[in-house]
Every structure is written in C-alpha cells, then in structure tokens.
Design an enzyme around this catalytic site. Structure first.
Site, PDB file in Angstrom:
ATOM      1  N   SER A 148       1.000  -1.303   0.000  1.00 13.36           N
ATOM      2  CA  SER A 148      -0.235  -0.181   0.411  1.00 13.36           C
ATOM      3  C   SER A 148       0.873   1.106  -0.204  1.00 13.36           C
ATOM      4  CB  SER A 148      -0.789  -0.260   1.267  1.00 13.36           C
ATOM      5  OG  SER A 148      -1.633   1.253   0.917  1.00 13.36           O
ATOM      6  N   LYS A 158      -1.746 -10.199  -0.374  1.00  5.54           N
ATOM      7  CA  LYS A 158      -2.491 -10.273   0.528  1.00  5.54           C
ATOM      8  C   LYS A 158      -3.159 -10.500  -0.642  1.00  5.54           C
ATOM      9  CE  LYS A 158      -4.472  -5.065  -0.985  1.00  5.54           C
ATOM     10  NZ  LYS A 158      -4.708  -3.806  -0.385  1.00  5.54           N
ATOM     11  N   ASP A 306      -2.678   6.263  -3.430  1.00 11.80           N
ATOM     12  CA  ASP A 306      -0.939   5.477  -3.003  1.00 11.80           C
ATOM     13  C   ASP A 306      -0.654   4.539  -3.843  1.00 11.80           C
ATOM     14  OD1 ASP A 306      -3.418   4.032  -2.718  1.00 11.80           O
ATOM     15  OD2 ASP A 306      -2.880   3.224  -0.569  1.00 11.80           O
ATOM     16  N   GLU A 393     -11.560   5.677   7.294  1.00 10.64           N
ATOM     17  CA  GLU A 393     -10.897   7.097   8.108  1.00 10.64           C
ATOM     18  C   GLU A 393      -9.423   7.244   7.327  1.00 10.64           C
ATOM     19  OE1 GLU A 393      -8.310   5.099  10.412  1.00 10.64           O
ATOM     20  OE2 GLU A 393     -10.456   4.724  10.137  1.00 10.64           O
ATOM     21  N   SER A 394      -8.926   6.368   6.868  1.00 10.77           N
ATOM     22  CA  SER A 394      -7.503   6.179   6.528  1.00 10.77           C
ATOM     23  C   SER A 394      -7.607   6.073   5.143  1.00 10.77           C
ATOM     24  CB  SER A 394      -6.825   5.092   6.495  1.00 10.77           C
ATOM     25  OG  SER A 394      -7.719   4.069   6.286  1.00 10.77           O
TER      26      SER A 394
END
Length: 546
Positions: A148, A158, A306, A393-394
């Site tokens: 990420s 992942k 990202d 929230e990220s």
C-alpha cells in the site's frame, strides 16, 4: 509526534533505499521462525507486510504464503482463475515472480495484466467480482502484491477470496498458520516451477485488465456530467500502479484530465517526505502530497492515490481535504444522487471514523453500520448490497453501482477521486465547500490521531480489554454514554477500546507492527476540549494496561 524539519521537502539522495541491496536481501536473507518470532508470516488488516532487510519479507515468505493460498483454494473448492496484480514497489516485482512459480506448480490458472504492467487493488477486486457473477461454478480469487502506502523498502502480499475483498480473519489466520508451518519445515511441501518455464506454461494468461474496468466506470460514476461541465482534473499517481489507467479514462470519457507526474521509480525519489521524514506515499498526508497541493490553483480538482490505488487524496483550491471530511460529503451526495440504491441499505464506517458521518446519515434517513478497523468488514455488505457505501478514516472507500448492485468489494481510489469531480460538476460546489456547509449545520469537529508507547504485554492487555475494566464515568467533563470493546454494527471485537460522550469520543487500539498504541480522538467542542480529551484518554488507557 514532532514534525520532521524536512517534512514536505523533496527527498534527497540520502533518503533513498538502495534497490539492488534490497532485492539481494529478498533472495539471500532466510527467515528463522524458531529463533526469531518476528520472522514469521503475520497478516494484519491488509495482508503480510515487511522489509527484506529485516527478514520479514523474503522469497521464502512469499513461497510459503502462496503455497498456503493454493492449499486453501483446494480445500475450499476454488478452481477458477486467480487474478494476480502488483504495484510499483521494488519488492512487488520480485514477489510477483515468486508467486507465479508456486501458482503454476500448483496448476492454478493465473491472469495477469498484459505487457507485464501494474494492476491496482480495486481492478483486481472488480475483475474477481465480475468473473464470479457470470461463472458461479468456477469461482475466481485474487492476490495483490503491495504494501500500500508503505515506504519504498517494504513489501506486501494480500489475498482476496472469491468475494473480491480483503480476506477475513478466519482465512488469513488459516493462511498465516499454514505458511508458518511450511517455513518451519524448510518449505519441503512447497511446489515450485522455474519462472521462465512457468511464464510460458499456459497457466499464465496475459489479459487487458484496463479496458474492462474503464468501460465499466460509467456505471458507477457520472462521467458524462464531469465531461460536460469541463471540470479540470490534475492527477498525481504518486508513482503508483494506476498511472496507465488515467490516460485511457481521460480519452474514453473526454475528460479534461492531466497526469502531473508520470515518473515511476521504485525508490520513489520524486516524493516529498512525510511528517516523520520518511518517504511514504500516503495520499492523505499534506506532507506527502506537497507537490500536488502546490499546483492546486491550476485545477478544479486534484486527485492523488497510493501505489496500489486503494486510497484517495482529494485536493481542492482550499487544499488537501481531511479524509473524514470527504467521506462525510461523499456519503451525503451519493444518498441524494443515487435514486436506484436500495432504501434499506446502510452506510458502513469504521469505529474510528468521524461522528460527522453519523449525523449526515441520520439526517438522510439512513442507518450506520459501525465496524472495527479494516475494510474486510464491509465486503459481504457491499456484495449483497446491504451496504451502499463502506469507508475508512484512512482515505479508503467504495460504493455501489448506480443501479444499486455491487461494483467491487475493496477500496477504490479511482472512483473516489472521480466522485469528487462529479460532485463539483453536479452541484457547482467543491467537496471542501460542501463540507463547510455540513459544519454550519452540525458543528465543526476536530479529529486527531496520535501514537503512544506500549510494549508487547501492554498491547496484549489493550487488545483484550473488557468494558467493565474501565471504571471511569466521565471523560473531559462529559458523562460517558458508551464503553465499547465490540463494534455496534456487527459485534466484532475491536481489539481495543472506544469511549463515547455527547461531545466527543476516543478510541485506542494496539499497533500490529510497532511498540505503540494508536489513539483516535474527536471533539465537537473545540481545541481546548480536544486537548483535555487527549490527556484523559491517555491516562485512562495507561491505567488499565500498566
């Protein structure tokens, strides 16, 4: 945490990781899981991550994890293709190749992006979901090789099962345990096929994964409205895996879109340093996004992502939006402008997201489903259209198609960025202007996230807290109305604690990788109240973990 004196400044030569040494370490360093517990495979909220220099992300780890996934597939009757993607981190290339050697040896049909190109996380999720809609008897799944937004020296791996989203804890625990057993037994049960032969074995299929995703975007975003309004969009891919998608999107939908940075560099030497002085491709950080913020007046909307494109950063002429602010605006807009969405569907939020979301949802006659940290908690809800939106929230979120059916089940930085442009095109107001209107209506909350030191024993205590362990009845001058160790939306364990009052809240949870615990705080009464909230929250947590 003090801000590094060079935060927001361009990286210098001394800041860059030595890529040849990093790749050598991937192949040369061998984990010893008996003597060094931190050499073990460990799945956090987004897969296994680590650095080869620390013997936490090496060839043996990837061989073991991939074999464990192959074993899991066989045990659970998953015999369709596996979509394999990678981002632009240096270790992603090496781990991608290692995974192919094991997958082909296990006779798994692997689908990868043609021309050996990069593939973002949301594209893998979309491909899995779309395949399984039409092939229910030949279920596909996916792997994304990415850490990420982590620094350039890190690697990540992942697994997305057939539901298309991040694997839940039951699956990751099984894969983790199996992989560590394989490491303990020196990989004797790992099946391998040399990469050169594997690549031409017929088990690796190269496909265009860009076109199907881009063609389908018009079913989730009103791209015609963006085009007609002539919204100018500046995109900084931050050197990530979506870089070759944006020109295709712009051309197909006639968007006035400019990619402002076309550099792909595994050392990410073009980046500005994050708040701690490290290179980190965090599109929610004003320090990492300095380059795009500097040209904000050149565009109506700026979009940063990202490296694996599961996060979004939205820049308006007011600057970089706080992720919580954009989530609240996005939810408010979508509920009002997606009339075909199921009326009973809820809004998914993590328990550390802003309470502004709760107020917006309630005003729109919808319900919130509050879950622990991790997008995996939204997967089933999105798949079944029980959730219309899931957001963290990220700065990670996804939502339903316009017709109220599933789009994908992982965070999607493309659609969140394009949604910002749609909001401006349809309403004539930027998302930051709309958030100011929400503040006028509900008040202006102040949100903060901090780190506090904690050793392994203290972190374990925090993760196992019960509400009854907390004796306090007030917090920052207000009566405590909820003490939560399980999320109200699904009764899943938080792995920490959340304390709520009428005017604010805090949550504390241990870090999975560092000797710290994370504190999230929000006040609707201003800076002085937030400072008191912080002081008392730390004291409360320390009193029950010391």
């Amino acid at each position: 945490m003090a801000i590094h004196p060079r935060a927001g400044q361009r990286a210098q030569q001394d800041d860059l990781v030595n890529i040849p040494k990093l790749i050598s370490a991937y192949y040369l360093n061998e984990p010893d899981v008996e003597e060094f517990p931190d050499h073990k495979v460990a799945f956090g909220t987004s897969g296994h991550r680590g650095c080869s220099f620390n013997t936490q992300f090496n060839e043996s780890h990837i061989l073991a994890i991939t074999q464990a996934i192959c074993d899991y597939r066989r045990q659970n009757g998953i015999f369709g293709p596996l979509y394999l993607g990678k981002d632009t981190h240096a270790l992603s290339e090496a781990a991608f190749n290692s995974a192919i050697e094991v997958l082909v040896a296990n006779e798994v049909q692997v689908i990868v992006q043609e021309n050996d190109d990069y593939t973002p996380t949301p594209v893998i999720s979309h491909a899995v979901v779309c395949h399984n809609k039409t092939h229910p008897n030949e279920l596909a799944d996916g792997i994304v090789v990415t850490p990420s937004h982590n620094p350039p020296q890190d690697g990540g791996f992942k697994y997305n099962p057939p539901n298309g989203g991040p694997a839940d804890t039951t699956i990751t625990k099984w894969v983790e345990d199996r992989a560590n057993q394989l490491l303990l037994e020196d990989l004797v049960e790992v099946e391998l096929f040399p990469f050169v032969k594997a690549a031409r074995s017929g088990f690796v299929r190269y496909e265009d994964l860009i076109t199907p995703y881009v063609n389908d975007l018009s079913n989730v975003i009103d791209l015609e409205a963006i085009s007609k309004a002539g919204i100018t969009i500046g995109v900084d891919p931050l050197g990530g895996s979506g870089i070759n998608f944006w020109p295709v999107i712009a051309k197909q939908y006639n968007l006035n879109l400019t990619v402002v940075n076309e550099i792909v560099d595994p050392a990410f030497g073009f980046m500005t340093l994050d708040k701690d002085g490290k290179i980190r491709m965090d599109c929610s950080s004003p320090y990492a996004m300095t380059s795009l913020i500097a040209i904000k007046d050149d565009f109506d909307i700026g979009i940063g992502n990202d490296p694996d494109y599961d996060r979004h950063g939205i820049v308006t002429q007011d600057g970089l939006m706080n992720p919580n602010h954009f989530l609240a605006v996005a939810i408010d807009y979508l509920i009002k402008h997606r009339p075909q969405w199921p009326t009973g569907a809820k809004v998914g939020k993590t328990l550390v997201s802003s309470a502004m979301i709760d107020k917006v949802v309630l005003r729109n006659d919808r319900q919130v489903q509050e879950v622990p940290v991790g997008f995996k908690w939204f997967v089933d809800g999105l798949n079944q259209a029980d959730l219309l939106f899931g957001g963290e929230e990220s700065a990670g979120a996804s939502f339903l198609r316009m017709d109220g059916t599933v789009w994908n089940t992982d965070k999607d930085g493309f659609i969140m960025g394009l949604l910002a442009a749609e909001i401006l095109a349809v309403t004539g107001k930027t998302p930051s202007q709309l958030y100011k209107e929400l503040e006028s209506e509900f008040g202006a909350p102040i949100y903060r996230r901090l780190d506090a030191p904690a050793n392994r024993s203290q972190k374990e205590k925090l993760s196992k807290l019960q509400a009854s362990d907390l004796k306090a009845t007030t917090l920052a001058g207000d009566e405590i109305i909820a003490k939560l160790t399980h999320a109200p939306g699904n009764n899943a364990a938080i792995g920490g604690l959340k304390v709520v009052t009428e005017n604010g809240w805090f949550a504390a949870r241990p870090s999975g990788t560092e000797d710290i615990y994370k504190i999230y705080l929000e006040s609707f009464k201003g800076e002085a109240h937030l400072a008191l909230l912080e002081e008392e929250a730390k004291a409360l947590v320390d009193s029950v973990i010391s």
